[in-house]
Design an enzyme around this catalytic site. Structure first.
Site, mmCIF file in Angstrom:
data_model
loop_
_atom_site.group_PDB
_atom_site.id
_atom_site.type_symbol
_atom_site.label_atom_id
_atom_site.label_comp_id
_atom_site.label_asym_id
_atom_site.label_seq_id
_atom_site.Cartn_x
_atom_site.Cartn_y
_atom_site.Cartn_z
ATOM 1 C CB CYS A 292 -3.679 2.586 7.321
ATOM 2 S SG CYS A 292 -4.578 3.487 6.050
ATOM 3 N NE ARG B 152 1.236 -1.443 7.766
ATOM 4 C CZ ARG B 152 0.655 -2.633 7.796
ATOM 5 N NH1 ARG B 152 1.370 -3.702 8.059
ATOM 6 N NH2 ARG B 152 -0.623 -2.769 7.585
ATOM 7 C CD1 TRP C 14 -0.518 4.569 0.960
ATOM 8 C CD2 TRP C 14 -2.509 3.761 0.364
ATOM 9 N NE1 TRP C 14 -0.464 4.268 -0.378
ATOM 10 C CE2 TRP C 14 -1.674 3.775 -0.771
ATOM 11 C CE3 TRP C 14 -3.823 3.312 0.225
ATOM 12 C CZ2 TRP C 14 -2.108 3.342 -2.016
ATOM 13 C CZ3 TRP C 14 -4.252 2.875 -1.019
ATOM 14 C CH2 TRP C 14 -3.398 2.896 -2.127
ATOM 15 C CG ASN D 99 -4.827 -0.009 9.538
ATOM 16 O OD1 ASN D 99 -4.734 1.200 9.694
ATOM 17 N ND2 ASN D 99 -3.844 -0.850 9.804
ATOM 18 N N GLY D 100 -8.453 -0.103 6.768
ATOM 19 C CA GLY D 100 -9.475 -0.805 6.000
ATOM 20 C C GLY D 100 -10.456 0.154 5.359
ATOM 21 C CD GLU E 149 9.146 -8.746 -9.503
ATOM 22 O OE1 GLU E 149 9.551 -8.232 -8.437
ATOM 23 O OE2 GLU E 149 7.931 -8.847 -9.786
ATOM 24 C CE LYS F 205 10.503 -5.747 -7.085
ATOM 25 N NZ LYS F 205 9.073 -5.805 -7.362
ATOM 26 C CD GLU G 236 6.876 -2.408 -7.230
ATOM 27 O OE1 GLU G 236 5.951 -2.842 -6.529
ATOM 28 O OE2 GLU G 236 7.988 -2.971 -7.297
ATOM 29 C CG HIS H 165 1.879 -10.697 -32.154
ATOM 30 N ND1 HIS H 165 0.931 -11.137 -33.051
ATOM 31 C CD2 HIS H 165 2.865 -11.629 -32.161
ATOM 32 C CE1 HIS H 165 1.318 -12.287 -33.570
ATOM 33 N NE2 HIS H 165 2.496 -12.608 -33.044
ATOM 34 C CE LYS I 78 7.245 -5.428 1.715
ATOM 35 N NZ LYS I 78 8.131 -5.654 0.546
#
Length: 605
Positions: free
Chosen positions: A2, A27, A74, A99-100, A478, A482, A485, A501, A600
């Site tokens: 947020c 964000r 958010w 926010n929170g 990584e 990506k 995402e 495995h 973000k």
């Protein structure tokens, strides 16, 4: 997460609030809203689901006021909807943005309902507005009402508060979530991120945990956790006013991928000065280190995993890499003379900060932070800090923050190695490889057209597998992250030696397998893994340095990168994976800068 932006000024603040919200869009959010006191002393609120542009469309030329606050939400408690969007009101007098997470909101809500308050949303945030109003209704002055309400809240939060009956002031509260004050001339601003304020002022005052601030046209008053007047330094922000400009690039993510050579160069400047490696760190401290615990989340966690290979190889020190959200809830063993290393792009990652706070109980030798935001909570909490100089990163999927973290981490490994017996020749190999990495990064990025062609073969897939060995294993993780995402394709990163495995069961002619290959001592073993994939019909893309003896053929596309294997290879190996993910996302029509459901900075647990 947020975003909060608020302003009190002699000029109309409504367009300033909208512009600030647009600068916070990176964000991640699902709805937006604002509230202000107009010239008739009425509290006006507008909210909408979706982008800030939709909110701006609700505002006509007649919307004007000298004090107001705004928010991008958010969703946590309650679905994305207009009713759940901020600001939340109480009795058309109090407006709150938050926010929170308020952990005890259910008990507070029942208490307020029993007192006659009615709730219009499903959120935890609305209880704050009603708590403040109740204190005012009992005769408390606004400052005391806000303090009394905040004292009832459990959790992590940042607040902006507006009182219709006192339009000459605006309040901000910081408790675990970031909040910054922008200092102007005859005007002041409040935001959860300095990026929202840099077009308005470069002077920033960063609140400490527990602070409550009262903003007026000509002054800012800050009171600490105990309610005592406090002074907070005003700093000049290093963010340029045009830092949120895409330039000629289609997306911020692509711009930031191409900014990496410059960002790495900025980061290395002063940190690598001839034979001097990280001169800001005390050699005596590094000499005393006997073990290292790395704490991080997400992409920063992958950077820490690469660092483990480097530090153990160059310095011979045992390294543990911890996901911060796990570390904070367990009881780790901390050997004597252990260095804690916390990594965070924003410096406000909730789990990393909470883990850092708990570290005080565990007798670490020192706490070292790697961060991209000089004024962040992490930089204030650590004993020593190494700053990446990536600049503002808008894209939710981190790119330049990752490679600048890796650059500092390789230097840290070399600096530790120097104090623990690393020879001059090996040290020189590291510094020389870093000295070449900026130009090599530019050369790797020239392969974008080829990588865009390869992306077309992945865009219609539902799954992908990324493989690597040694330090390229975290790079595979990584790369998979990506792709997940920004394209919403399910992807997994694996150590190539783990194929038998489990992952090999997934391989068929519809599964793209993306491989990072270096001409190191593990290359022949990696080639054996690739044969296993091809024998089962797997379609492979291999990104290899120029000395890897592989050629394209049936079911395998080899892209030779214009680099040779070196200690800095992982920094360069990730670049084609970032470009691949970006172009797959574009082909699939996703919002690569603001992927769905993601934010973000994860500033709440």
């Amino acid at each position: 997460m947020c975003g909060i932006v608020a302003a009190i000024a002699e000029r109309n603040v409504v367009p300033l609030l909208i512009d600030g919200l647009k600068r916070l869009e990176y964000r991640g959010y699902d709805s937006a809203g604002l509230a202000f006191v107009d010239h008739a002393d009425a509290l006006i609120r507008e909210r909408s689901v979706g982008k800030v542009a939709a909110l701006a469309g609700l505002l006509g030329d007649g919307h004007a006021g000298h004090v107001g606050l705004a928010h991008t939400r958010w969703a946590t408690h309650g679905r994305p909807s207009e009713a759940n969007a901020h600001p939340h009101l109480s009795d058309e007098r109090i407006a709150v943005v938050h926010n929170g997470i308020i952990e005890n909101h259910e008990a507070l809500k029942k208490e307020l309902e029993d007192a006659g308050y009615r709730f219009a949303s499903e959120t935890d945030s609305e209880v704050i507005a009603h708590l403040i109003h109740r204190e005012l209704d009992r005769g408390a002055a606004p400052d005391k009402a806000i303090r009394a309400a905040v004292d009832r809240l459990a959790g992590s939060f940042a607040l902006g508060v507006l009182d219709r009956d006192h339009p000459d002031r605006l309040w901000g509260v910081r408790h675990g979530s970031p909040l910054v004050i922008g200092v102007g001339v005859g005007e002041h601003f409040l935001a959860s991120d300095a990026a929202a304020l840099v077009p308005l002022t470069q002077q920033m005052m960063f609140l400490d945990d527990g602070d409550i601030a009262c903003l007026r046209l000509e002054q800012v008053e800050v009171f600490d956790l105990d309610g005592e007047p406090a002074t907070r330094d005003v700093r000049i922000s290093s963010l340029p006013a045009d830092s949120a400009d895409r330039g000629h690039y289609r997306h911020f993510m692509l711009k930031e991928i191409h900014e990496q050579p410059g960002a790495i160069a900025e980061t290395l400047d002063g940190a690598l000065d001839g034979a001097r490696v990280l001169p800001s760190l005390d050699p005596d401290l590094l000499k005393r280190v006997r073990a290292i615990h790395i704490l991080a989340c997400g992409t920063s966690y992958h950077a820490g995993m690469v660092a483990r290979y480097w530090i153990e190889q160059l310095a011979g020190l045992p390294v543990t890499v911890e996901i911060a959200s796990e570390y904070r809830y367990r009881q780790p063993a901390v050997p004597n003379d252990t260095l804690m290393l916390a990594i965070s792009q924003s410096g406000e990652t909730a789990d990393t900060l909470a883990a850092l706070e708990r570290s005080g109980e565990r007798r670490y030798l020192a706490r070292l932070g790697i961060c991209n935001v000089p004024e962040s909570a992490l930089t204030r909490a650590c004993d020593h800090v190494l700053m990446t100089r990536a600049g503002l990163e808008i894209g939710v999927a981190s790119t330049k923050a990752f490679t600048t973290q890796l650059s500092l981490l390789l230097l840290l490994a070399a600096a530790l190695g120097r104090e623990h017996g690393l020879g001059e020749r090996a040290l020189r190999e590291v510094t020389e490889s870093l000295g070449q990495v900026v130009q090599q990064a530019r050369e790797v990025l020239t392969l974008e057209d080829r990588i865009e062609e390869l992306a077309a073969g992945i865009a219609d897939k539902h799954h992908a597998l990324f493989l690597g060995r040694g330090p390229e294993f975290p790079i595979a993780l990584e790369g998979a992250l990506k792709l997940k995402e920004v394209s919403y394709i399910h992807a997994e990163g694996y150590a190539a030696g783990e194929l038998k495995h489990g992952p090999l069961a997934l391989v068929d002619d519809d599964l793209p397998v993306i491989v990072s290959a270096s001409s190191n001592r593990l290359l022949e073993k990696l080639k054996g893994n690739l044969h296993e994939v091809r024998a089962r019909g797997g379609q492979m893309i291999v990104f290899a340095d120029r000395n890897v003896t592989l050629a394209s053929g049936d079911g395998i596309e080899v892209v030779h990168l214009p680099i040779e294997h070196s200690p800095a290879s992982p920094i360069l190996q990730v670049l084609p994976l970032q470009l691949l993910a970006y172009h797959v996302g574009v082909l699939r029509g996703t919002d690569v800068d603001q992927p769905r459901n993601l934010a973000k900075s994860v500033t709440v647990e």
